[in-house]
Each structure stands twice: as C-alpha cells, then as structure tokens.
Design an enzyme around this catalytic site. Structure first.
Site, PDB file in Angstrom:
ATOM      1  N   CYS A 128       1.097  20.259 -16.684  1.00 17.12           N
ATOM      2  CA  CYS A 128       1.552  19.392 -17.771  1.00 17.12           C
ATOM      3  C   CYS A 128       2.158  20.220 -18.914  1.00 17.12           C
ATOM      4  CB  CYS A 128       0.349  18.595 -18.280  1.00 17.12           C
ATOM      5  SG  CYS A 128       0.707  17.549 -19.682  1.00 17.12           S
TER       6      CYS A 128
ATOM      7  N   CYS B 277      -4.405  14.871 -19.734  1.00 17.29           N
ATOM      8  CA  CYS B 277      -4.116  13.964 -20.867  1.00 17.29           C
ATOM      9  C   CYS B 277      -3.438  12.673 -20.434  1.00 17.29           C
ATOM     10  CB  CYS B 277      -3.216  14.719 -21.869  1.00 17.29           C
ATOM     11  SG  CYS B 277      -1.578  15.096 -21.203  1.00 17.29           S
TER      12      CYS B 277
ATOM     13  N   HIS C  91      -1.518   1.121  -4.327  1.00 16.76           N
ATOM     14  CA  HIS C  91      -1.980   2.516  -4.227  1.00 16.76           C
ATOM     15  C   HIS C  91      -1.169   3.444  -5.116  1.00 16.76           C
ATOM     16  CE1 HIS C  91      -4.014   1.786  -0.059  1.00 16.76           C
ATOM     17  NE2 HIS C  91      -4.745   1.358  -1.060  1.00 16.76           N
TER      18      HIS C  91
ATOM     19  N   ASN D  82       3.465  -7.125  13.453  1.00 16.16           N
ATOM     20  CA  ASN D  82       2.980  -5.799  13.858  1.00 16.16           C
ATOM     21  C   ASN D  82       3.225  -5.665  15.362  1.00 16.16           C
ATOM     22  OD1 ASN D  82       1.284  -3.456  14.383  1.00 16.16           O
ATOM     23  ND2 ASN D  82       0.235  -3.952  12.459  1.00 16.16           N
ATOM     24  N   PRO D  83       3.618  -4.462  15.843  1.00 16.19           N
ATOM     25  CA  PRO D  83       3.770  -4.323  17.314  1.00 16.19           C
ATOM     26  C   PRO D  83       2.420  -4.370  18.043  1.00 16.19           C
ATOM     27  CG  PRO D  83       4.813  -2.478  16.137  1.00 16.19           C
ATOM     28  CD  PRO D  83       4.039  -3.258  15.142  1.00 16.19           C
TER      29      PRO D  83
ATOM     30  N   GLN E   9       0.852  -1.205   0.000  1.00 14.21           N
ATOM     31  CA  GLN E   9       0.000   0.000   0.000  1.00 14.21           C
ATOM     32  C   GLN E   9       0.883   1.247   0.000  1.00 14.21           C
ATOM     33  OE1 GLN E   9      -3.548  -0.711   2.925  1.00 14.21           O
ATOM     34  NE2 GLN E   9      -1.865  -2.024   3.629  1.00 14.21           N
ATOM     35  N   ASN E  10       2.180   1.040   0.162  1.00 15.37           N
ATOM     36  CA  ASN E  10       3.118   2.149   0.334  1.00 15.37           C
ATOM     37  C   ASN E  10       3.541   2.727  -1.014  1.00 15.37           C
ATOM     38  OD1 ASN E  10       2.880   1.316   2.956  1.00 15.37           O
ATOM     39  ND2 ASN E  10       4.944   0.487   3.126  1.00 15.37           N
TER      40      ASN E  10
ATOM     41  N   ASP F 219       6.504   4.748  -1.137  1.00 11.01           N
ATOM     42  CA  ASP F 219       7.788   5.387  -0.808  1.00 11.01           C
ATOM     43  C   ASP F 219       8.990   4.835  -1.561  1.00 11.01           C
ATOM     44  OD1 ASP F 219       7.553   3.655   2.391  1.00 11.01           O
ATOM     45  OD2 ASP F 219       8.386   2.922   0.499  1.00 11.01           O
TER      46      ASP F 219
HETATM   47  N1  APR Z   1       6.826  -2.302  12.387  1.00 14.15           N
HETATM   48  C1  APR Z   1       5.682  -2.904  11.944  1.00 14.15           C
HETATM   49  N2  APR Z   1       4.452  -2.346  12.030  1.00 14.15           N
HETATM   50  C2  APR Z   1       4.384  -1.125  12.602  1.00 14.15           C
HETATM   51  C3  APR Z   1       5.522  -0.431  13.094  1.00 14.15           C
HETATM   52  C4  APR Z   1       6.778  -1.077  12.961  1.00 14.15           C
HETATM   53  N3  APR Z   1       7.916  -0.504  13.401  1.00 14.15           N
HETATM   54  N4  APR Z   1       5.107   0.760  13.608  1.00 14.15           N
HETATM   55  C5  APR Z   1       3.770   0.807  13.433  1.00 14.15           C
HETATM   56  N5  APR Z   1       3.334  -0.320  12.849  1.00 14.15           N
HETATM   57  C6  APR Z   1       1.972  -0.711  12.480  1.00 14.15           C
HETATM   58  C7  APR Z   1       0.883  -0.055  13.294  1.00 14.15           C
HETATM   59  O1  APR Z   1       0.625  -0.800  14.478  1.00 14.15           O
HETATM   60  C8  APR Z   1      -0.299  -0.125  12.320  1.00 14.15           C
HETATM   61  O2  APR Z   1      -1.006  -1.345  12.469  1.00 14.15           O
HETATM   62  O3  APR Z   1       1.762  -0.308  11.149  1.00 14.15           O
HETATM   63  C9  APR Z   1       0.364  -0.097  10.943  1.00 14.15           C
HETATM   64  C10 APR Z   1       0.186   1.221  10.215  1.00 14.15           C
HETATM   65  O4  APR Z   1      -1.185   1.354   9.921  1.00 14.15           O
HETATM   66  P1  APR Z   1      -1.648   2.571   8.996  1.00 14.15           P
HETATM   67  O5  APR Z   1      -0.952   3.795   9.411  1.00 14.15           O
HETATM   68  O6  APR Z   1      -3.141   2.543   8.965  1.00 14.15           O
HETATM   69  O7  APR Z   1      -1.055   2.206   7.566  1.00 14.15           O
HETATM   70  P2  APR Z   1      -1.689   1.308   6.428  1.00 14.15           P
HETATM   71  O8  APR Z   1      -2.334   0.111   7.001  1.00 14.15           O
HETATM   72  O9  APR Z   1      -0.631   1.103   5.417  1.00 14.15           O
HETATM   73  O10 APR Z   1      -2.815   2.306   5.822  1.00 14.15           O
HETATM   74  C11 APR Z   1      -3.468   1.895   4.675  1.00 14.15           C
HETATM   75  O11 APR Z   1      -4.505   4.095   4.517  1.00 14.15           O
HETATM   76  O12 APR Z   1      -4.514   6.397   4.513  1.00 14.15           O
HETATM   77  C12 APR Z   1      -4.451   5.268   3.714  1.00 14.15           C
HETATM   78  O13 APR Z   1      -3.479   5.256   1.580  1.00 14.15           O
HETATM   79  C13 APR Z   1      -3.158   5.213   2.940  1.00 14.15           C
HETATM   80  O14 APR Z   1      -1.985   3.247   2.177  1.00 14.15           O
HETATM   81  C14 APR Z   1      -2.565   3.860   3.318  1.00 14.15           C
HETATM   82  C15 APR Z   1      -3.768   3.096   3.822  1.00 14.15           C
END
Ligand code: APR
Length: 256
Positions: free
Chosen positions: A149, A131, A120, A215-216, A102-103, A105
């Site tokens: 553009c 265009c 995304h 995930n933490p 979803q990233n 970066d």
């Molecule tokens: N390592 C692993 N996971 C982590 C860490 C870490 N160091 N730090 C935080 N997290 C976890 C958080 O606990 C959370 O569950 O990463 C998750 C981040 O969640 P979001 O910020 O909601 O990110 P994401 O799930 O990618 O969001 C989805 O939302 O706003 C839209 O388009 C945007 O792509 C994004 C989508």
C-alpha cells in the site's frame, strides 16, 4: 436437450415478475477460464488451502505468484462469451433484474450487464490489509511482489474473498434479499459446493421461486431444488434461450 424444455423455460422467463441469475465458474469456461472443480478444475491441480487468508498473510510472495498464475493471467486473455452477452441482453430488455455471481472475472461488466452483485468480490481492484485503501489493478503493480500500500505500506490483496474471509457487504445482504424476492432464478454453471453462496438458490426455492438450472453435469441442486434442468453448456443453452425469447417478443402484437 429437448426443445420442449427450452420452450417451457422461455415461458417462465417471459412470465417472471422478478427474474435473476445466479452464476458460477462454469459460465466462463467457454471464455477460456478454468473452473475450480470437475474437468480441468483448478482444485484438481492446486491445493485450495493455498488461497486461505492465513496462508496469504504467512507467505504473500508465493500466494501472489499463484494468484497471478491462476487468475490474472487467465483473465487478461478472456472475452465475454454468448452466455454473458445473453444475460446482458435480457437485462437491457428489462427481463433480468440482477446477476448474482461467484465469479471475479469481470466478464459480465464487459458484456454490458449493469446490475451485478459480486458475492465473492472482484479482481478489478486490490485492497490494503492494513488501512483498507482500495486501488484499481495496474499490471505494473505485479513487477515487484508482494504489492504494498502506498498509503500505509501494508500488504495489498485482491479484492475478492479468500477461504477464511467473510462475504463482502453490501453484496451479501443484497444477494439474500434478491433471492427472497425472485420468482424465477437461472442457476448457471455452479457446482453448488461452496457455502454460503450455495445456499442462495435454496433460499429462493424456499421463497417459492422456480429454478432453471443450466449445466452440462447434474449438481447438488439438480435432484433437489431444480424445476427445469437444461443440460448443456452455458453458451449453447443461453444462446437457444435468447433466440427463442427474441422470437417470442417479435411475435407480440404491435412489435414490428
Ligand atoms: N457451461 C456451464 N457450466 C459448466 C460448463 C459450461 N461450459 N463447464 C463446466 N460447467 C459447470 C461444471 O459442471 C460445474 O458444475 O460449472 C460448474 C463449476 O463448478 P465450480 O468449479 O465448483 O465453480 P463454482 O460453483 O463457481 O465454485 C464456487 O468455489 O473455490 C470456490 O471461490 C470459488 O467461487 C468459487 C466457488
């Protein structure tokens, strides 16, 4: 987080026929990029509707100022971390077949991964709202906002999706197909809050995949579809996994 869980996850990873990873903002937190939700989340400081496509078209200069502040300023200092590198190593071993992220970066590409599906979109290029011309990002474009553009003069937007926009193709179709094929999925650093991305691991589970979640914090997935919850940061857990995988592979007969 116990070693037994790491050992179980490594066995599943090494036995997998089609291992994929599904990742969110959390995997890049240890590269200095803010997540969207939870501790330090962007949406705890800014209104997400500012990144709605209608708002972007209505007030492009203010939107572009926020986009540069929230994304481009953070990305330019970010480096791939141990979790990105571990995924790249697993792909080079032939173990990991794809990363669906979803990233936006670009850290997987910079870590050396190749088969990356950006659900995304991405921040590397801008697309014309008139265009559909696509141009690589050049920081000089941000000197005068909004960037327009050269081909037709219309507004340029980043090539990642805003709220209110559809999932880019072929990324969408490829992602669903991968989830139906996978027998093991690493779900790393996502809250599972945003549809349709959040449905991808559920589709994999319904297709019989084993779900390993990193995930933490626990998430929408932890008590529902997750089979093996490795509680911890992406860098810590992925580093432990890749170290154990290297050990197991080096112990195989014929490997010197
Ligand atoms: N390592 C692993 N996971 C982590 C860490 C870490 N160091 N730090 C935080 N997290 C976890 C958080 O606990 C959370 O569950 O990463 C998750 C981040 O969640 P979001 O910020 O909601 O990110 P994401 O799930 O990618 O969001 C989805 O939302 O706003 C839209 O388009 C945007 O792509 C994004 C989508």
């Amino acid at each position: 987080m116990t070693d037994e869980l790491i050992t179980m996850a490594v066995r599943k990873i090494l036995d997998a026929q089609h291992l994929i990873a599904f990742t969110g903002a959390g995997i890049s937190v240890e590269s200095g990029i803010s997540p969207f939700r939870g501790k330090g989340g962007l949406w705890t400081k800014y209104d997400p509707s500012l990144l709605d496509i209608r708002n972007f078209m209505r007030q492009p200069i203010e939107s572009w100022q926020l986009i540069i502040q929230l994304f481009y300023n953070q990305f330019q200092h970010a480096q791939p971390n141990g979790a990105h590198r571990a995924l790249a190593e697993m792909e080079s071993m032939g173990s990991l077949k794809a990363i669906i992220t979803q990233n936006i970066d670009n850290l997987y590409q910079r870590a050396g991964s190749v088969n990356i599906i950006e659900f995304h979109g991405n921040s590397r290029q801008l697309i014309c709202t008139g265009c559909n011309t696509v141009v690589p990002v050049d920081p000089a474009m941000f000197k005068t906002l909004p960037p327009v553009c050269e081909n037709c003069g219309a507004l340029l937007k980043p090539d990642f999706i805003f709220f209110g926009e559809g999932i880019p193709e072929p990324a969408g179709t490829l992602s669903f197909s991968e989830m139906e094929t996978a027998d093991v999925v690493l779900v790393i650093g996502t809250s599972g809050e945003i549809y349709p991305a959040s449905s991808l691991p559920v589709i994999a589970k319904q297709s019989g995949a084993y779900i390993i979640e990193i995930n933490p914090e626990s998430t929408n997935y932890t008590q529902s579809i997750t089979d093996c919850f490795l509680q911890g940061s992406a860098v810590d857990i992925m580093t432990r996994l890749i170290n154990e995988i290297r050990l197991k592979i080096s112990a195989l007969p014929g490997i010197n």
